[in-house]
Design a protein around this motif. Structure first.
Motif, PDB file in Angstrom:
ATOM      1  N   GLY A 115      30.005  10.659   6.497  1.00 23.70           N
ATOM      2  CA  GLY A 115      31.121  10.064   5.768  1.00 23.70           C
ATOM      3  C   GLY A 115      30.654   8.778   5.110  1.00 23.70           C
ATOM      4  O   GLY A 115      29.768   8.094   5.634  1.00 23.70           O
TER       5      GLY A 115
ATOM      6  N   THR B  47      45.230  11.358  10.321  1.00 25.36           N
ATOM      7  CA  THR B  47      44.342  10.274   9.894  1.00 25.36           C
ATOM      8  C   THR B  47      45.121   9.167   9.201  1.00 25.36           C
ATOM      9  O   THR B  47      44.856   7.971   9.415  1.00 25.36           O
ATOM     10  CB  THR B  47      43.245  10.818   8.956  1.00 25.36           C
ATOM     11  OG1 THR B  47      42.560  11.892   9.607  1.00 25.36           O
ATOM     12  CG2 THR B  47      42.244   9.732   8.609  1.00 25.36           C
TER      13      THR B  47
ATOM     14  N   ILE C 225      38.352   4.731   4.126  1.00 23.95           N
ATOM     15  CA  ILE C 225      37.889   5.000   5.493  1.00 23.95           C
ATOM     16  C   ILE C 225      38.517   6.293   6.009  1.00 23.95           C
ATOM     17  O   ILE C 225      37.853   7.114   6.654  1.00 23.95           O
ATOM     18  CB  ILE C 225      38.207   3.814   6.420  1.00 23.95           C
ATOM     19  CG1 ILE C 225      37.390   2.585   6.006  1.00 23.95           C
ATOM     20  CG2 ILE C 225      37.912   4.176   7.878  1.00 23.95           C
ATOM     21  CD1 ILE C 225      37.750   1.327   6.767  1.00 23.95           C
TER      22      ILE C 225
ATOM     23  N   VAL D  73      36.572   9.642   7.445  1.00 24.51           N
ATOM     24  CA  VAL D  73      36.630  10.090   8.840  1.00 24.51           C
ATOM     25  C   VAL D  73      37.415  11.375   9.040  1.00 24.51           C
ATOM     26  O   VAL D  73      37.350  11.976  10.110  1.00 24.51           O
ATOM     27  CB  VAL D  73      37.202   8.991   9.757  1.00 24.51           C
ATOM     28  CG1 VAL D  73      36.399   7.712   9.620  1.00 24.51           C
ATOM     29  CG2 VAL D  73      38.673   8.741   9.487  1.00 24.51           C
TER      30      VAL D  73
ATOM     31  N   ASN E 120      35.780  14.276  10.575  1.00 28.73           N
ATOM     32  CA  ASN E 120      35.152  14.010  11.880  1.00 28.73           C
ATOM     33  C   ASN E 120      33.629  13.971  11.774  1.00 28.73           C
ATOM     34  O   ASN E 120      32.917  14.700  12.480  1.00 28.73           O
ATOM     35  CB  ASN E 120      35.581  15.064  12.911  1.00 28.73           C
ATOM     36  CG  ASN E 120      37.059  15.065  13.165  1.00 28.73           C
ATOM     37  OD1 ASN E 120      37.687  14.022  13.230  1.00 28.73           O
ATOM     38  ND2 ASN E 120      37.643  16.255  13.293  1.00 28.73           N
TER      39      ASN E 120
ATOM     40  N   ILE F 173      28.825   7.562   9.839  1.00 28.96           N
ATOM     41  CA  ILE F 173      29.449   6.914   8.696  1.00 28.96           C
ATOM     42  C   ILE F 173      28.458   5.912   8.109  1.00 28.96           C
ATOM     43  O   ILE F 173      27.901   5.070   8.837  1.00 28.96           O
ATOM     44  CB  ILE F 173      30.746   6.193   9.078  1.00 28.96           C
ATOM     45  CG1 ILE F 173      31.840   7.211   9.413  1.00 28.96           C
ATOM     46  CG2 ILE F 173      31.222   5.277   7.953  1.00 28.96           C
ATOM     47  CD1 ILE F 173      33.133   6.586   9.850  1.00 28.96           C
TER      48      ILE F 173
ATOM     49  N   LEU G 157      36.108   3.143  15.604  1.00 26.79           N
ATOM     50  CA  LEU G 157      35.471   4.441  15.391  1.00 26.79           C
ATOM     51  C   LEU G 157      34.141   4.507  16.135  1.00 26.79           C
ATOM     52  O   LEU G 157      33.803   5.531  16.749  1.00 26.79           O
ATOM     53  CB  LEU G 157      35.247   4.679  13.899  1.00 26.79           C
ATOM     54  CG  LEU G 157      36.509   4.910  13.073  1.00 26.79           C
ATOM     55  CD1 LEU G 157      36.195   4.801  11.584  1.00 26.79           C
ATOM     56  CD2 LEU G 157      37.125   6.269  13.383  1.00 26.79           C
TER      57      LEU G 157
ATOM     58  N   THR H  81      31.324   7.455  17.054  1.00 33.36           N
ATOM     59  CA  THR H  81      30.788   7.666  15.713  1.00 33.36           C
ATOM     60  C   THR H  81      29.628   6.712  15.455  1.00 33.36           C
ATOM     61  O   THR H  81      29.738   5.508  15.688  1.00 33.36           O
ATOM     62  CB  THR H  81      31.868   7.425  14.638  1.00 33.36           C
ATOM     63  OG1 THR H  81      32.977   8.276  14.905  1.00 33.36           O
ATOM     64  CG2 THR H  81      31.324   7.728  13.247  1.00 33.36           C
TER      65      THR H  81
ATOM     66  N   ILE I 117      27.398   4.479  13.133  1.00 32.70           N
ATOM     67  CA  ILE I 117      27.683   3.756  11.893  1.00 32.70           C
ATOM     68  C   ILE I 117      26.447   2.982  11.455  1.00 32.70           C
ATOM     69  O   ILE I 117      25.836   2.259  12.252  1.00 32.70           O
ATOM     70  CB  ILE I 117      28.872   2.795  12.045  1.00 32.70           C
ATOM     71  CG1 ILE I 117      30.146   3.571  12.396  1.00 32.70           C
ATOM     72  CG2 ILE I 117      29.089   1.985  10.759  1.00 32.70           C
ATOM     73  CD1 ILE I 117      31.362   2.706  12.635  1.00 32.70           C
TER      74      ILE I 117
END
Length: 231
Positions: A89, A128, A155, A159, A162, A166, A190, A195, A197
């Protein structure tokens, strides 16, 4: 810990008929699953170039890039596009929303590209939007939103599929301090949920949300430091 990103001697050249410029000059870089990493450095040091390669928007000129153990450094554009779906993402400084689509439609785009059935798309988009506190803006268009609201939509779009990772390029660069902090809190939440990042930033405040900061200079990593005093 499992490495989701690993590069070996990544180099990137931009060439014209008369000039060859090396934006990256041998980058060795790793990111573990669930990690939050900030990439810093002066303008022109190669931060965004590296992020574009890591996010499969571009290929390196030389070197290897292992994403989940597979060397993707020289994938075709079609292969990169296919691999990004559901795995990656993006959040950009400029929001990159489509003006002719409302909030709900902007967020839904990645799911359309993935072929998610309509009913599931609706459920995931609504969930979301509620999470990002923009449900009341579902039918508004980007030009009707504040900068902070636009970044929340961006954002949400990042996301809703899923993604495993990111990539964020100056995610608070166009925001005031209050909205910037709110966006960083969303990213930290997140990350706390698992997740991975990777974020490019000029902001020491934003970098403090990461677990580790990597500094680039002239296309090379010069320092790496753990953020033991995260805010």
């Amino acid at each position: 810990m499992e490495k989701v990103i690993r590069t070996e001697n990544i180099k990137k050249a931009f060439r014209t008929e008369e000039i060859e410029t090396w934006a990256l000059n041998g980058v060795d870089f790793e990111v573990s699953k669930g990690e939050f990493v900030a990439i810093m450095g002066p303008s022109g040091c190669g931060k965004s170039t590296l992020l574009n390669i890591l996010g499969l928007l571009d290929n390196p000129t030389e070197g290897s890039y292992y994403l989940n153990g597979t060397d993707v450094a020289h994938f075709t554009e079609e292969q990169r596009t296919t691999l990004r779906k559901g795995v990656i993402g993006f959040v950009f400084q400029s929001f990159n929303l489509i003006d002719d689509l409302n909030v709900q439609e902007n967020i839904e785009l990645p799911l359309l590209y993935m072929g998610v059935p309509k009913k599931e798309r609706k459920e995931r988009v609504e969930k979301t939007m509620k999470r990002m506190d923009i449900m009341h803006r579902a039918n508004h268009f980007p030009q009707q939103l504040s900068g902070g609201q636009q970044q929340r939509v961006a954002i949400a779009r990042a996301v809703v599929s899923n993604p495993q990772i990111i990539f964020a390029d100056e995610p608070t660069g166009n925001l005031d301090s209050k909205n910037g902090i709110e966006v960083m809190e969303l990213l930290r939440q997140l990350n706390n949920e698992g997740t991975t990042i990777v974020m490019v930033t000029h902001s020491l405040r934003d970098a403090s949300y990461a677990q580790r900061t990597v500094t680039l200079f002239d296309g090379k990593i010069t320092t790496e430091a753990s953020n033991d005093n995260k805010i």
